[in-house]
Design an enzyme around this catalytic site. Sequence first.
Site, short mmCIF file in Angstrom:
data_model
loop_
_atom_site.label_atom_id
_atom_site.label_comp_id
_atom_site.label_asym_id
_atom_site.label_seq_id
_atom_site.Cartn_x
_atom_site.Cartn_y
_atom_site.Cartn_z
N PRO A 9 21.44 55.75 -1.51
CA PRO A 9 20.90 57.18 -0.72
C PRO A 9 21.98 57.69 -0.26
CG PRO A 9 19.61 55.34 -0.03
CD PRO A 9 20.58 54.39 -0.88
N ASN A 10 21.95 59.12 -0.47
CA ASN A 10 22.85 60.23 0.31
C ASN A 10 24.32 60.18 -0.56
OD1 ASN A 10 20.74 61.31 2.02
ND2 ASN A 10 21.14 59.33 3.01
N ARG A 17 29.04 66.13 2.44
CA ARG A 17 28.36 65.24 3.66
C ARG A 17 29.62 64.77 4.43
NH1 ARG A 17 26.20 59.44 2.78
NH2 ARG A 17 25.42 58.89 4.85
N TYR A 22 34.00 61.07 5.01
CA TYR A 22 33.66 60.54 3.46
C TYR A 22 34.55 61.22 2.24
CZ TYR A 22 29.45 58.58 5.33
OH TYR A 22 28.42 57.76 6.22
N ASN A 73 27.87 50.54 -3.61
CA ASN A 73 27.68 50.98 -2.27
C ASN A 73 26.22 51.41 -1.83
OD1 ASN A 73 27.88 52.69 0.23
ND2 ASN A 73 29.77 54.08 -0.81
N ALA A 76 23.07 53.64 3.42
CA ALA A 76 22.48 53.05 4.65
C ALA A 76 21.63 51.96 4.41
CB ALA A 76 21.64 54.12 5.46
N HIS A 79 22.30 48.27 5.48
CA HIS A 79 22.07 47.93 7.35
C HIS A 79 20.83 47.30 7.52
CE1 HIS A 79 25.77 50.05 7.46
NE2 HIS A 79 25.26 51.08 7.35
N ASP A 86 17.56 40.85 -1.46
CA ASP A 86 17.04 39.58 -2.37
C ASP A 86 16.92 39.73 -3.76
OD1 ASP A 86 16.40 38.22 -0.25
OD2 ASP A 86 14.14 38.95 0.02
N GLU A 97 30.50 44.74 -2.63
CA GLU A 97 29.89 45.68 -1.55
C GLU A 97 31.03 46.69 -1.33
OE1 GLU A 97 28.09 44.26 1.85
OE2 GLU A 97 28.47 46.15 2.82
N HIS A 99 32.28 50.56 0.70
CA HIS A 99 31.98 51.67 1.30
C HIS A 99 33.25 52.50 1.71
CE1 HIS A 99 28.26 49.67 2.85
NE2 HIS A 99 29.07 48.45 3.06
N LEU A 100 33.00 53.79 1.41
CA LEU A 100 34.27 54.75 1.79
C LEU A 100 34.58 54.54 3.26
CD1 LEU A 100 31.95 57.29 -0.07
CD2 LEU A 100 34.25 57.01 -0.72
N SER A 101 33.81 54.63 4.20
CA SER A 101 34.13 54.76 5.87
C SER A 101 34.44 53.39 6.20
CB SER A 101 33.01 55.53 6.50
OG SER A 101 31.80 54.77 6.49
N ARG A 106 32.44 52.46 13.37
CA ARG A 106 31.34 53.63 13.62
C ARG A 106 30.41 53.38 14.62
NH1 ARG A 106 29.89 56.08 7.86
NH2 ARG A 106 29.18 57.74 9.42
N ARG A 110 26.04 50.32 11.97
CA ARG A 110 26.70 50.26 10.76
C ARG A 110 27.53 49.07 10.49
NH1 ARG A 110 25.85 55.54 8.38
NH2 ARG A 110 25.85 57.15 10.00
C1 DQA Z 1 28.54 54.34 3.59
C2 DQA Z 1 28.36 53.62 5.09
C3 DQA Z 1 26.89 53.84 5.43
O1 DQA Z 1 26.86 53.23 6.86
C4 DQA Z 1 26.27 55.05 5.31
O2 DQA Z 1 24.70 55.18 5.59
C5 DQA Z 1 26.48 55.75 3.87
C6 DQA Z 1 27.81 55.53 3.39
C7 DQA Z 1 30.20 54.37 3.16
O3 DQA Z 1 30.25 54.41 2.13
O4 DQA Z 1 30.96 54.69 3.99
O5 DQA Z 1 25.60 56.42 3.30
O6 DQA Z 1 28.01 53.21 2.67
#
Ligand code: DQA
Length: 144
Positions: A9-10, A17, A22, A73, A76, A79, A86, A97, A99-101, A106, A110
């Site tokens: 998502p997102n 964003r 990011y 990735n 959210a 978390h 599963d 897994e 993550h950019l950040s 943070r 997270r």
């Molecule tokens: C993320 C970190 C997550 O906490 C956040 O909800 C994202 C992006 C990252 O790539 O840093 O959507 O996965």
Amino acid sequence: MKLLILNGPNLNMLGVRKPEIYGRKTLAEIMDELAAFLGGRGVQCEFLQSNHEGELIDRIHAAFGNTDGILINPGALTHYSYALRDALEAVGIPTVEVHLSDIHSRESFRSASVIEPVCIAQVSALGERSYFVGAELLLSKIGG
Ligand code: DQA
């Protein structure tokens, strides 16, 4: 060698964003570079970004028996999605897994990942490079 690259998502909002967190590249730009990098290594890849937990889960199930590794990735969902966790555990496909950040520096919510225990590695905080380092790690573990 076939990899599935999933974005949750997102992540379709990358570039717009919170660029200070990011970065300014769009997801399409990053995925194009990743496809070129993996293509150059002779790896076949399929990509999905979805804002829907169930769509990601259905795609993971469909990967069973025909995919060598998953790079994800989860956004959210990282978390709190035990359902995504599963699904990855059920198919047993080696997963990294990313993550950019830096999820560990943070907001406190997270720093916990329910996905990490079913992954062979977690890569965070490297910006778009997290995808490339994650892919290298995945390939090194599955022999690609
Ligand atoms: C993320 C970190 C997550 O906490 C956040 O909800 C994202 C992006 C990252 O790539 O840093 O959507 O996965």
